[in-house]
Scaffold this motif. Sequence first.
Motif, mmCIF file in Angstrom:
data_model
loop_
_atom_site.group_PDB
_atom_site.id
_atom_site.type_symbol
_atom_site.label_atom_id
_atom_site.label_comp_id
_atom_site.label_asym_id
_atom_site.label_seq_id
_atom_site.Cartn_x
_atom_site.Cartn_y
_atom_site.Cartn_z
ATOM 1 N N MET A 121 0.808 -1.216 0.000
ATOM 2 C CA MET A 121 0.000 0.000 0.000
ATOM 3 C C MET A 121 0.843 1.269 0.000
ATOM 4 O O MET A 121 0.337 2.348 0.197
ATOM 5 N N THR A 174 -0.078 4.979 -3.384
ATOM 6 C CA THR A 174 -1.478 5.036 -3.799
ATOM 7 C C THR A 174 -1.687 6.004 -4.954
ATOM 8 O O THR A 174 -2.801 6.158 -5.431
ATOM 9 N N PRO A 220 -7.049 0.111 -0.234
ATOM 10 C CA PRO A 220 -7.395 1.325 0.516
ATOM 11 C C PRO A 220 -6.540 2.517 0.111
ATOM 12 O O PRO A 220 -5.476 2.361 -0.501
ATOM 13 N N CYS A 221 -7.018 3.678 0.457
ATOM 14 C CA CYS A 221 -6.245 4.908 0.272
ATOM 15 C C CYS A 221 -5.398 5.130 1.524
ATOM 16 O O CYS A 221 -5.895 5.002 2.649
ATOM 17 N N LEU A 222 -4.129 5.422 1.330
ATOM 18 C CA LEU A 222 -3.286 5.782 2.471
ATOM 19 C C LEU A 222 -3.429 7.284 2.700
ATOM 20 O O LEU A 222 -2.743 8.090 2.072
ATOM 21 N N SER A 252 -3.619 -6.113 1.086
ATOM 22 C CA SER A 252 -3.611 -4.766 1.656
ATOM 23 C C SER A 252 -3.518 -4.794 3.177
ATOM 24 O O SER A 252 -3.125 -3.816 3.806
ATOM 25 N N PRO A 309 -4.601 3.500 6.322
ATOM 26 C CA PRO A 309 -5.428 2.881 5.277
ATOM 27 C C PRO A 309 -6.913 3.101 5.538
ATOM 28 O O PRO A 309 -7.448 2.656 6.559
#
Length: 638
Positions: A232, A235, A247-249, A328, A473
Amino acid sequence: MEAPVSRSRLEINFMRLLDETQQMANGSKPKDWTFEKWVEGRRMTVLYGSQTGTAQEVAERIGREALRHFFQPTVLAMDDCPLERLTKETLAVFVAATTGQGDDPDNMRNFFKGLWSQRRNRQLLSHLKFGVLGLGDSSYQKFNYSAKRLNNLLVYLGGQPLLKIGLGDDQHDLGPEFVIDPWLENWWNKALELYPLAEGVKPLSSKIMLPPKYKLKVITNAPVDKNNCDRMTDTSQQQGEACASCPCLAEVTRNERVTSKDHFQEVRLIEFDTSEIKTKHKPGDVLMVQPQNLEEHVEEFINVLGLDPNLEFLLKLNDPNATLPLASVLPTPCTMKECVQKYFDIQAIPKRYFFEMLSYFTNDEMEKEKFEEFTTAEGQQALHDYCTRPKRSIMEVLADFPHTKKNIPLDYLFDLIPPIKPRPYSIASSSLAMPNRTQLLVAVVNYTTVLRRPRLGLCTNWLARQEVGTPIPVWIKSGTLTFPPLESEVVPPVVMIGPGTGCAPFRAYIQERVSSGASKGLVMVFGCRNKAKDYFFKDEWEGLVREDKLELYCAFSRDQEDKVYVQHVMRENAAHLWHLIGEQQARVYFAGNAKRVPIDVYEALTYICEHGRGAGQMDAEQYMKKEVEKRYQTETWA
């Protein structure tokens, strides 16, 4: 039942492992005996609709128990089961959670729509014998609504229920297992009546340990590529929308305490930079956070079990009904420390199956006797007293049994300890008012029980420690509350009742509505202990009151001798609230703790209707059910 379909190599290998398990248990077996032979023609499908993972865990448990009863199980999310396949099945269990205001879980919605579209065919499932097990929360109005609705539809389409629907309840002292355990016992009795075992064949005893769902392959020579382990890190190249698997960090941009230092409860306003998330959140949405264990808990758990924190390994699937952890969450390959930190929920309260597993590993008779007691129906009160009531964690339980903790094979840790689930938090800000920023109002969980050690909420304490600039995340999901669209020509009044951190989603809607220019008709009923200690968003809301954009009613329960709560403020302003609810068709919302407050608020709303209509309590109760409940939404938590 139909002849078995062709099997994968993984399924065949798993059958061979079961053969070996049975042989080791009995010491011998008939010459022509194979596990595969006895499950031939004994298919069982287990379908789940799960939002947080609990229904999936129950479904996987049913899959394990199916093997013990010589059924060949297939465990799938409902949306992964084509309708055509279901029409060919003869025996199935459906495990359905309910989310939000009686909504279906994400991985069940298409399945239900597909079934619903076939409702003209009343014989579609006439060959199917089934059972439905619901997982819900009785503090919500539509308790187990998804399971009930599914059960009714299956019957409508000709399905034949083997037993009455089971309705598990998170609010029960013993949890949903209070319903699940006896329901499953009845299910297996019914299933074996329909499909009896051959003479001389008995279900595998619970004393016989099934093969693990994963095989752990230790890496001894090849160095681990640390860049590969962190899936991760970057992103910026993220192609799709942020989700659990990608997921978005989001960097923390603000993390500050918003209660006074002398207040008993630490509440923090935490802000994230969510500019990388493509879809902007709406009021009522939640931010999903994938937390990790606290560093001191990781070290303690490793010491309790005597694990090597630097051990590097790969996971291989061993059970055809299992799925590998998301990359993730758990990188592959990884070290044991990474696994404990990111994957094992070592602070979870262990359940019945945990102790069944421990009974296989102990070499001490007293410990074994205690584990086996906890797995019986008669031992559930003892289990409640030992684990559930004092909130004793998996880590603490393992420390209590010295003859067991060092005997657990690494492969079985993944069967024994559940994964850390992502946590949903109501978003407390508007993307219209605060572009590219997402705020949460987080009460840090820290309390004591009869155990001396404080109970620390996993996610809230982890979040509280994150410094500005730390990537977390996250991803956005639709929440349980839906507000009137601001694009409508006429936006109805909205009455929001939010004690404590329950005000978070309402602050988001207030910001959104004010920013859009449609600020009339906003009513906030807020409650806290002290005006000077935990009055969240005081300056912001009082500024809106002065600008005539918000009606604000506050209950400060400890600022006077007699305690005043939100329900008291509602009763005091019954005439005005009736004008909004009864005459202007206001939407009404409540968010807060699931204990007594939702009941008190509902009773206050009934009082408002009685006061406004002037036709007595019975009339008010009927009006609530027929009219107000259509416009009333709640979001509660334990």
